[in-house]
Structures are given as C-alpha cells and as structure tokens.
Enzyme design. Structure first.
Site, PDB file in Angstrom:
ATOM      1  N   ASP A 161      11.743   7.942  -8.896  1.00 20.55           N
ATOM      2  CA  ASP A 161      10.635   8.581  -8.620  1.00 20.55           C
ATOM      3  C   ASP A 161      10.973  10.162  -8.061  1.00 20.55           C
ATOM      4  O   ASP A 161      12.060  10.150  -7.333  1.00 20.55           O
ATOM      5  CB  ASP A 161      10.007   7.840  -7.464  1.00 20.55           C
ATOM      6  CG  ASP A 161       9.475   6.525  -7.827  1.00 20.55           C
ATOM      7  OD1 ASP A 161       9.193   6.586  -9.042  1.00 20.55           O
ATOM      8  OD2 ASP A 161       9.430   5.654  -6.886  1.00 20.55           O
ATOM      9  N   ASP A 190      10.942   6.933 -13.870  1.00 20.58           N
ATOM     10  CA  ASP A 190       9.865   6.052 -13.370  1.00 20.58           C
ATOM     11  C   ASP A 190       8.739   7.198 -12.997  1.00 20.58           C
ATOM     12  O   ASP A 190       8.286   7.751 -13.893  1.00 20.58           O
ATOM     13  CB  ASP A 190      10.277   5.305 -11.929  1.00 20.58           C
ATOM     14  CG  ASP A 190       9.516   4.143 -11.702  1.00 20.58           C
ATOM     15  OD1 ASP A 190       8.321   3.964 -12.427  1.00 20.58           O
ATOM     16  OD2 ASP A 190       9.643   3.236 -10.900  1.00 20.58           O
ATOM     17  N   ASP A 194       4.820   8.540  -5.928  1.00 20.96           N
ATOM     18  CA  ASP A 194       4.606   7.071  -5.711  1.00 20.96           C
ATOM     19  C   ASP A 194       4.525   6.619  -4.088  1.00 20.96           C
ATOM     20  O   ASP A 194       5.134   7.389  -3.454  1.00 20.96           O
ATOM     21  CB  ASP A 194       5.706   6.282  -6.219  1.00 20.96           C
ATOM     22  CG  ASP A 194       5.475   5.718  -7.717  1.00 20.96           C
ATOM     23  OD1 ASP A 194       4.795   6.580  -8.430  1.00 20.96           O
ATOM     24  OD2 ASP A 194       6.311   4.972  -8.272  1.00 20.96           O
ATOM     25  N   ARG A 243      -1.235   6.359 -15.371  1.00 17.54           N
ATOM     26  CA  ARG A 243      -0.991   6.489 -13.830  1.00 17.54           C
ATOM     27  C   ARG A 243      -0.842   7.877 -13.238  1.00 17.54           C
ATOM     28  O   ARG A 243      -0.308   8.561 -12.894  1.00 17.54           O
ATOM     29  CB  ARG A 243       0.344   5.841 -13.414  1.00 17.54           C
ATOM     30  CG  ARG A 243       0.540   4.475 -13.900  1.00 17.54           C
ATOM     31  CD  ARG A 243       1.838   3.969 -12.987  1.00 17.54           C
ATOM     32  NE  ARG A 243       2.295   2.618 -13.503  1.00 17.54           N
ATOM     33  CZ  ARG A 243       3.104   2.026 -12.975  1.00 17.54           C
ATOM     34  NH1 ARG A 243       3.980   2.698 -12.254  1.00 17.54           N
ATOM     35  NH2 ARG A 243       3.363   0.609 -13.576  1.00 17.54           N
TER      36      ARG A 243
END
Length: 521
Positions: A161, A190, A194, A243
């Site tokens: 991340d 990734d 997040d 996302r």
C-alpha cells in the site's frame, strides 16, 4: 486483472533528490506546514492539526524522519517534519526511542500523535517505500509523492500500500499527494490508499491516484465494518481497475472527484456502507458506482454527478451497478459545511490543483482556484554537505517547429476534460483545422503509446485565438515534471522513455485551443 495496468507502463523513472544529511531537532524560524485547514470528516472529532505549534525540522532521508519522531520529548509532542528529495529503502532504517516505534521497510507512524509530514516546495518522493499509520491520531501528510510500493517482488514495503491506516486510527488528513503504482496484484502491488481495523475521521483531498489495480479500501473484509467517516474530494483517479474506493460499512462523503479510465468498477459500496456521492465527473469508465463482487448490499445518495461515456454491466447476484439510471437508495447526513464545485468544471479544477508539487492550490467552491502558501524552508538550518538538485527546465517555446517523425501520429490521446465540439484525438490527427480545448481555462492533454517510447521534444501547435498561459510537461507514467514555461510552440525536454506524455495547462488568459500535440524522439 482483466486489463493489467502494468502492460501500459514503462519502467518508472527515478526522481532526482537532494543529497546530503540535514541536521534535525533545530527550530526553523520561517518554516511552517501549509496554512490551509483540514476539510471534510478530518475537521470533525476535534479537528486535525498535525504538528501545528511544535518544532519544525527538515529531513532528506527516511532515517531522519524516524529520528525526528524518536527524539521528541514524548510520543504526542507536536512536530512538523519538512521532507526534501527522495526517501527510499537505502536511506530508511529503524530508529529506536521512547517516543516512537519504527521499522526499516516503511515510514512508520505508529503509536504516535500530532505529526505533520510535508514535502517542501515541489514535494518529496517516497520511492518504493510506503507510509504506514497505526494506532495513531492527528496526522497530516501533505505535498508528497508515494510510488511503486510492493507487497511481492523486491523491495517489499507496507504490504504493497502507498499509504495505509489500521488499528485505532483517528483524524488523518492526506492532502495534495500523488500516489502511483505500475500495475495490480499480479505485478506486486496492492492498494494506493487503504483504511482498516477501526480507522475514522479521515480526509483525502486534492490528490492523484494513478496506474493501479486497486485505488483503495475502507475495511479489509465484510466483517471489518467499524471504519468510516471518510471524505474524498477533489481527487483524480486515473487508469485504475477497481476500488475507488471499496467501502465496507461506515459512511463516506465523495464529492468533486474526477474519475477517468476505470476498467472494472469504481465506488463499490457494500456490507452496509453508505456513500454520499456529490458533483463528481465520471469519464470513459465502467461501472463507476454500485455494489460489486458480493451479495452484501451497500447504499448511496447521489446528486449533481456527470457520467461521460460510462458503460454499465447487467445486474446479477454479486453485481449490482447503480446505472444506467443512477438514483439514490439511502440518505446520508454530513455534519460539516462544504461548497462543491459544479461537476462540469471538476476535470479542470482537479487538473490544476490535485497532486504534489501543484502549489497547494485549492478550489474556491465556485469553479475557480486559489493558492494556499506552501511549506517554506528556513535559512537557519543548513545541510552538512551542499545539496545538489536536478531542476526541471523552464523553457520558452520558439516559433520553429521540430523536424523528424511526429510520434503522436497513430498514438492514443486522453486528457482532463474536453469542451463541446472538441476531441482529445484532434491533437494527433495531423489536421490543423481540428482542435482540443479543455472544459475551462485550464486542463491537460496527453499522448499515449502502447509501448515505451523515447521522446525529447514536443511541439504544441495552437489554433487561432488560443490563450495558453503557464504549462508543465509531465511524464504521464510517473507524474515527474519534465519542463515548464508559458505559451505553446517547440519545447525541449530531458530525453524520456515513457508510455504517456502530458501537457498540463495551469493558467490561461482565455480559452486554450490546441490543434496538434506533436512529439519527437
């Protein structure tokens, strides 16, 4: 991924940084974090002020960042850390102390509070090194680029991340950042942004999230629904698979964002999440809002959005797109005041404000832009060795067009917005009678190739009546500034191998009109 982002990217270019160590722990009389104030949900729950009122120090390495945290009087002593140059694995080590808990493979903001990390001037770059916020509160991260953080391959950092928050995190403001990957999970990356395991009162504003399989999530699983009160505004999501974000439970306010080239899905509200989606511009994308890949329903309230060339899948058990007739299925109460821009001007506003190195410009809420002061550098703290920097050239165009093969012919084109009757493709069709104009006074236009291409010169051919003011030429794959100046014409740039080159108009005295964006080796 169905369409691997990595296939469209060349190797990421390195970012020149400042050499030499700079002394830490000394006050800088003229230094400050940006004076603009946290917005959105980060303004609630007591507000987010970061290290305001504390000592200001300067760092050019990750080790110096950790040292600044570890030499405070306590873990909640306010501190502002101004960062210059490139932070990477080679200059980031674990530092121990009573006021910190750091690690060698990431910038670790763990079990601390009252901290601002701000890039100086054009911003700092965290290269393959993520920023991890855990068990912490009152954190500001501003004017930095975080790129190519990996969870597989080498080097590894932060679970892949770019910026992550987890485990009882409160009041974080991430502002004017550029978060970039070079593909999806199969390429070792990734999420870009997040939040999980009890993260609340967060705002992501005026940032760019680009070239990733996953934009970011709120909640790591269908049972991790205790996160929420997150605001996303004036951000650009570009070349993302899904996302943008993924919401599991909680409340999110999503307004004035520009979504461009989303391949699989966009805002994915599920597991009881509620999203207030206001005045966003969705362009050239698929399934930009709905509940996807689950039968656990999520909800949304929509108003003022524009859907420009958006396609929608047929609904199914685990796939419930909000469109093509997008309507609200819940109501969401927002506790703070906000004045959104009209969605029609969002692409141009975001193009001139979002990302690191844009001068911390912000929207006035009426389709115009103002500038907040950037962090300043005090002359009272000197480096132990003389720093050397690589500066992007400021080039004044000449009227003579370059010779050679125009590499734009046969390439692709995209941009931040397009005025009625104009098209991105008009700048690379070899026809001087067709044009592109942004939907506003500023915007960007890009030439893109399916394979890495070397470019060292461009020629911006303006149409009659064009009024280009200031510009930047960007490596579209990395966001690096290659040149800046005013007007159109022939512009030399450092020889760059890339899959995308962007001409970004940051000011104008009228309507910019570009007939051709020519590129040459």
């Amino acid at each position: 991924m169905k369409r691997s982002v990595a296939l469209r990217l060349s190797a990421v270019l390195g970012t020149a940084g400042v050499a030499g160590a700079i002394a830490l722990g000394l006050p800088q009389e003229n230094a400050s974090a940006a004076t603009n104030i946290a917005t959105g949900f980060a303004s609630q729950n007591g507000g987010t002020t970061g290290g305001a009122g504390g000592t200001t120090v300067k760092a050019t390495t990750g080790t110096q960042i950790h040292t600044a945290l570890c030499t405070r009087a306590s873990s909640d002593t306010p501190i502002i850390i101004q960062v210059e140059g490139t932070i990477n694995h080679g200059n980031t080590t674990k530092v121990s102390g009573a006021s910190c808990n750091t690690a060698a493979d990431r910038i670790e903001l763990k079990e601390i509070s009252n901290v601002t990390i701000v890039g100086v001037g054009a911003g700092a770059t965290f290269d393959q090194l993520g920023i991890h916020i855990r068990d912490s509160s009152n954190i500001i991260v501003q004017n930095v680029t975080v790129k190519n953080v990996k969870k597989s391959g080498s080097p590894l950092s932060n679970g892949g991340d770019a910026i992550s928050m987890e485990s009882t995190v409160r009041n974080v403001w991430v502002d004017h950042t550029t978060l970039i990957a070079s593909g999806g999970e199969s390429e070792g990356f990734d999420g870009l942004f997040d939040m999980k395991n009890d993260t609340q009162y967060v705002t992501l504003s005026y940032s760019i999230l680009r070239n990733s399989g996953r934009g970011g999530l709120i909640g790591s699983s269908e049972s991790d629904t205790g996160n929420g009160f997150i605001t996303f505004h004036h951000n650009k999501y570009e070349n993302i698979d899904s996302r943008t974000p993924l919401l599991r439970g909680g409340i999110a306010h999503i307004y004035n964002n520009h979504y461009f080239d989303l391949h699989e899905s966009g805002i994915n509200s599920r597991a009881g999440a509620k999203a207030k989606v206001d005045n966003n511009y969705f362009e050239d994308s698929k399934d930009v809002l709905g509940t996807f890949y689950t039968d656990a329903a999520g909800y949304w309230q929509v108003s003022g959005n524009i859907f420009d060339n958006v396609t929608w899948s047929a609904p199914g058990t685990d796939n419930k797109p909000a469109g093509p007739n997008v309507t609200s299925n819940t109501s969401v109460s927002i506790p703070y005041a906000f004045t959104p821009d009209n969605a029609s001007c969002v692409p141009s506003i975001v193009a001139s404000t979002a990302g690191a190195g844009t001068g911390l410009k912000v929207s006035t809420g009426s389709c115009s832009v103002t500038t907040s002061p950037t962090a300043s550098v005090s002359p009272t703290v000197s480096p132990t060795t003389s720093p050397s920097t690589t500066v992007s050239p400021t080039v004044s165009p000449t009227p003579t067009a370059p010779s050679g093969t125009n590499l734009s012919i046969g390439a692709g084109a995209d941009g931040s917005s397009k005025a009625g009757g104009t098209s991105y493709g008009n700048v690379k069709d070899g026809n001087l009678s067709t044009i592109w104009s942004p939907n506003g006074a500023t915007g960007d236009i890009s030439i893109k190739w399916s394979a890495a291409t070397k470019v060292s010169r461009i020629n911006i051919v303006e149409a009659s009546g064009s009024a280009i003011g200031a510009y930047q030429v960007l490596n579209g794959a990395t966001g690096a500034v290659l040149a800046s100046g005013t007007g159109g014409g022939s512009i030399s740039i450092p020889a760059t191998t890339t899959t995308k080159l962007t001409f970004k108009i940051t000011s104008s005295s009228g309507t910019p009109k570009i007939a051709e964006f020519q590129t040459f080796a």
